[in-house]
Every structure is written in structure tokens, then in C-alpha cells.
Scaffold this active site. Structure first.
Site, PDB file in Angstrom:
ATOM      1  N   GLU A 172     -18.836 -27.824  22.437  1.00  0.00           N
ATOM      2  CA  GLU A 172     -18.448 -27.533  21.061  1.00  0.00           C
ATOM      3  C   GLU A 172     -18.479 -26.037  20.812  1.00  0.00           C
ATOM      4  OE1 GLU A 172     -18.912 -31.811  20.395  1.00  0.00           O
ATOM      5  OE2 GLU A 172     -20.308 -30.399  21.294  1.00  0.00           O
ATOM      6  N   THR A 173     -17.561 -25.588  19.963  1.00  0.00           N
ATOM      7  CA  THR A 173     -17.588 -24.238  19.424  1.00  0.00           C
ATOM      8  C   THR A 173     -17.739 -24.345  17.919  1.00  0.00           C
ATOM      9  OG1 THR A 173     -16.213 -23.301  21.187  1.00  0.00           O
ATOM     10  CG2 THR A 173     -16.273 -22.108  19.099  1.00  0.00           C
TER      11      THR A 173
END
Length: 298
Positions: free
Chosen positions: A54-55
């Protein structure tokens, strides 16, 4: 060697290994600070380039509230625990929030209470919503995929499926699960079992789990806050405890303390390690004025 020209559109970024005791373990999350809301297409493209599970993207909306959104390399997700922990530590790293004060991040899943621990360096906590587990008949193919007796199987409104396996299975040695998952299990399967020899915050862990989500572009998530928040109430009921310690024996293992809160919510506490700190230069990020309204503090 001549210096590269600076990019005025560059944004501060960190890669933080969340729910980890030290470097090169836990779950990596990139955190990018924006000046204002950006288009989902731009955020998705950058998340695809950063290639973390995830970012997280952070920005202040016109009401001076910190907003957060999360993207895997292939899609946006409504909630992510480890990237929220990473974002909290990033705000502290950038001296944007005071240590010890509780902050409420606005997200598409509502307000998320977060706090940097004033006593333990590199530790923070966040409160995530949980969901009741709804018992179902386990798909027959899982017995072969997991090479274990299936002791229970549940679905949840979060979209994850949960399977309880026998303690005789050596969970850390489980291989080849993602490519063999079928149907709804591909959107997120939590494989959990009682007990663990791992220690966290000076306590032996009560349970352990692994998380597979090929339907979200994640073959295996190393340490998954939303999964622990989902199953913590079940383990609390089974073990008669309100505070538990959960472990995730993936290749990049880590864990968290889970404390039950009112309203079917769970406070997750864990450690984070800054692997790199710098900036991302992508050109104009395609800002969308007013896009902050998709986030909520309710």
C-alpha cells in the site's frame, strides 16, 4: 558528477516498515505528502511505480484536517492498517504532529484515531473498526490448499474471509496459497490459528495469522492491521481477554498489540522503522480541488 536539476513539483515521501521490530521486516508502506487532494488516477499510477503493498497519501483539506487515502499497486482500498501506522509515524517524522496527542485522520471509511507513542520510540497506535464474523460452510477445496483441517470459516462485511486451522499446521511454512484461491477468498483470506512462540512488547503472542489477497494485487500481505482488527474480537471472546498480541509469520514477520474499544473498534499498537526518506518527482500531480470531500471524519 553534476547535480540533477531539482523538480519544484517533488513531494516528500518515506518508506516505513510498519509493525516491525527493526529494519528489513514488517510491512512496507510508502507515504507521500501532498499539498492538496490529487486525482485518483495520479495516485494509482504512483502507487504502481512504488510497488508497495500500500501507498498512503496525506494532505490537509480546507478545514485543516489531515486526509488519507490508500492504494495498492493495482487498486484503491477503503482501509489499511499498516499504511495508517506508517502515515502517523511519517507525520511525526516531518514534525507535523505532536508526540502523544491523538489525531483524527479523515478517510473514505470515516475518521481514524491515531497517536504517536510518547514513551516508546518508533511506536504508534491507531483505532480501526472491526466487523462481526459471519459463520459459513468452508469451501471444500481449502482443506487441500491449506493441508490442514478447517476448524471454522467466516465471511465479513469488510470483504475478507477468515479460516481457522489446526495448531498442528506450521503456519510460517505454508506455501503456494494465493495462486490456488478461488472465488471470494481471492479478495482476502485470513488464515489463523491459536498460539505463537513470538514475543511482542514483552508478551507472548496469543494467536497468529497470514493474509492472502491476490484479488487486490497482493499475493501475501506481510503484516495486516485490518486483518488483526477483524479477528481480535473473536480471539478476545475465545480467550477471555480484552488485550491480545497477534503475530504474522510471513517472510517479513511482525505483529501488534490489539486492545478492544467500545463500539466494535480495536486499537492496534506497533513499531515502525524508516527505511528511506526523500521525495518523489513525477511532474504535476493532477490536483482535483474539492476532492477532499470524499474523506470523512464521522
Amino acid at each position: 558528477m553534476p547535480e540533477l536539476p531539482s523538480d519544484p513539483t517533488a513531494r516528500r515521501a518515506l518508506l516505513i516498515e510498519a509493525f516491525a521490530d527493526g529494519p528489513l521486516c514488517g510491512n512496507g508502506a510508502a507515504v507521500v505528502e501532498l499539498q492538496e487532494a490529487a486525482s485518483p488516477e495520479w495516485m494509482q499510477a504512483l502507487a504502481g511505480s512504488l510497488k508497495q503493498s500500500e501507498t498512503a497519501f496525506l494532505w490537509l483539506n480546507p478545514r485543516q484536517q489531515w486526509c488519507i487515502r490508500w492504494f495498492t499497486p493495482t487498486c484503491e482500498v477503503p482501509l489499511c492498517g499498516h499504511a495508517t501506522l506508517a502515515a502517523t509515524l511519517a507525520l511525526q517524522h516531518w514534525n507535523l504532529v505532536p508526540v502523544g496527542d491523538e489525531l483524527r485522520l479523515a478517510s473514505r471509511s470515516g475518521g481514524l484515531a491515531v497517536r504517536v507513542d510518547p514513551q516508546v520510540t518508533g511506536a504508534a497506535s491507531l483505532v480501526l473498526p472491526s466487523e462481526p464474523l459471519i459463520h459459513e460452510q468452508a469451501p471444500s477445496y481449502l482443506r487441500q490448499v491449506l493441508d490442514s483441517d478447517v476448524l471454522g470459516y467466516w465471511r465479513s462485511n469488510l470483504g475478507y474471509r477468515v479460516v481457522l486451522v489446526d495448531s498442528a499446521l506450521i503456519l510460517r511454512e505454508l506455501r503456494g496459497v494465493s495462486e490456488r484461491l478461488e472465488g471470494a477468498d481471492r479478495q482476502g483470506l485470513v488464515v489463523m490459528q491459536a498460539g505463537s512462540s513470538a514475543e511482542l512488547f514483552g508478551q507472548t503472542c496469543d494467536y497468529q495469522l497470514r493474509f492472502f489477497a491476490p484479488g487486490l494485487g497482493i499475493e501475501e500481505d506481510p503484516v495486516t492491521g485490518s486483518a488483526h482488527a477483524l479477528v481480535a474480537p473473536w480471539w478476545a471472546d475465545a480467550l477471555g481477554k480484552s488485550t491480545l498480541h497477534g503475530w504474522q509469520p510471513s517472510a517479513r514477520c511482525g505483529g501488534m498489540r490489539c486492545e478492544l474499544q467500545e463500539g466494535y473498534r480495536v486499537r492496534l499498537s506497533g513499531l515502525g522503522h524508516v527505511l528511506w526518506s526523500g521525495s518523489v518527482a513525477t511532474g504535476p500531480p493532477g490536483h482535483v480541488p474539492g476532492d477532499w470531500s470524499v474523506c470523512s471524519q464521522d
